[in-house]
Design a protein around this motif. Structure first.
Motif, mmCIF file in Angstrom:
data_model
loop_
_atom_site.group_PDB
_atom_site.id
_atom_site.type_symbol
_atom_site.label_atom_id
_atom_site.label_comp_id
_atom_site.label_asym_id
_atom_site.label_seq_id
_atom_site.Cartn_x
_atom_site.Cartn_y
_atom_site.Cartn_z
ATOM 1 N N SER A 39 -3.489 22.747 -33.344
ATOM 2 C CA SER A 39 -2.175 22.250 -32.943
ATOM 3 C C SER A 39 -1.198 23.402 -32.733
ATOM 4 N N LEU A 77 -2.932 14.017 -32.925
ATOM 5 C CA LEU A 77 -3.043 14.549 -34.284
ATOM 6 C C LEU A 77 -2.170 13.745 -35.237
ATOM 7 N N LEU A 80 -10.350 12.679 -34.814
ATOM 8 C CA LEU A 80 -9.188 12.564 -33.957
ATOM 9 C C LEU A 80 -9.384 11.434 -32.967
#
Length: 213
Positions: free
Chosen positions: A104, A203, A212
Motif C-alpha cells: 500500500s 485493502l 484481499l
C-alpha cells in the motif's frame, strides 16, 4: 518480495491497466467533459473566470479543487495497488497483512510520482475565490460566457502532456518493482507527501484478513 525480474509482457499489461484505471475513470473524465475555452493569444490571458464582480484570468485559477485532487489521488493509488496485487497473484505468492500494508505504501508513492507530482500540479495550483453557492460562475471568452460547470477544464495539449509523463514514469518504475534499492529510493522521496493519503479501497475492505478482495 522476490527479486526475480518482471517479464516485459507483464510490465506492459500492468502499465496499461494502471493508466486505464486512472485516465478512463469517471473522476478524471469529468475534467475533460465540455468544450475547452478558446484563447486568441494561446496564453489564456484573454479568458476570464467571473462571478459577479470577482474575476481571475483562466491560467491563474485552480481548475482542480482539493476534493477533486484527493479523489484523483485515491483513483491512482487504487489502480497501482490492484495491478500490484494481480502481479502477486500471477507469481502465486501469498501475502500477509503486514506485507499488504507495505505494498500500500509503495502504491501510494508510485501514484504520487507518476500521477500527482506531474504537470497536474500546475492545474491544481492557484486560488479559487468563488462561492459555489453564490451567483453563477462563468468562463468569459471573446465569443461570450459559458457556465463553469459546462467547460472542459483540461485542453487536449494538457491531457496529452499528463498521459505522456505518467506513461514514461510508470514504465520506468514497473520493471523495478523487485529492485530493492530503486524502490527504497522512490519511497523515501515520496513517503512524506502521501502519509495522509487514503489506503487502497480493497485493502480497507479486507482489513483484518490475510486475503484481499
Amino acid at each position: 518480495m522476490r527479486s526475480a525480474k518482471i517479464p516485459s509482457a507483464v510490465v506492459c499489461e500492468m502499465g496499461d491497466d494502471i493508466l486505464d484505471a486512472y485516465y478512463r475513470s469517471s473522476e478524471f473524465r469529468a475534467l475533460t467533459r465540455g468544450r475547452h475555452p478558446f484563447s486568441r493569444t494561446g496564453e489564456y490571458d484573454d479568458v476570464l473566470v467571473v462571478q459577479g464582480a470577482t474575476y481571475l484570468r483562466w491560467k491563474e485559477v485552480s481548475r482542480i479543487g482539493d476534493l477533486q485532487m484527493k479523489t484523483l489521488n485515491k483513483t491512482a493509488v487504487d489502480g497501482v495497488f490492484e495491478a500490484y496485487i494481480n502481479y502477486i497473484d500471477y507469481i502465486d505468492m501469498e501475502m500477509n497483512e503486514k506485507q499488504a500494508e507495505l505494498v500500500s505504501i509503495m502504491a501510494k508513492c508510485i501514484a504520487c510520482y507518476c500521477f500527482r507530482n506531474t504537470p497536474i500540479e500546475a492545474i491544481h495550483a492557484g486560488p479559487f475565490p468563488f462561492d459555489p453557492d453564490g451567483p453563477e460562475i462563468v468562463v468569459r471568452e471573446a465569443s461570450g460566457d459559458t457556465p463553469w460547470s459546462s467547460v472542459g477544464l483540461l485542453s487536449h495539449v494538457e491531457l496529452g502532456g499528463l498521459v505522456s509523463v505518467s506513461s514514461r514514469r510508470l514504465f520506468e518504475v514497473l520493471p523495478n518493482l523487485t529492485n530493492a534499492p530503486f524502490m527504497n529510493d522512490l519511497v523515501s522521496r515520496h513517503r512524506g507527501y502521501v502519509v495522509k493519503w487514503d489506503m487502497p479501497t480493497s485493502l480497507v475492505s479486507s482489513k483484518g484478513s490475510t486475503t484481499l478482495s
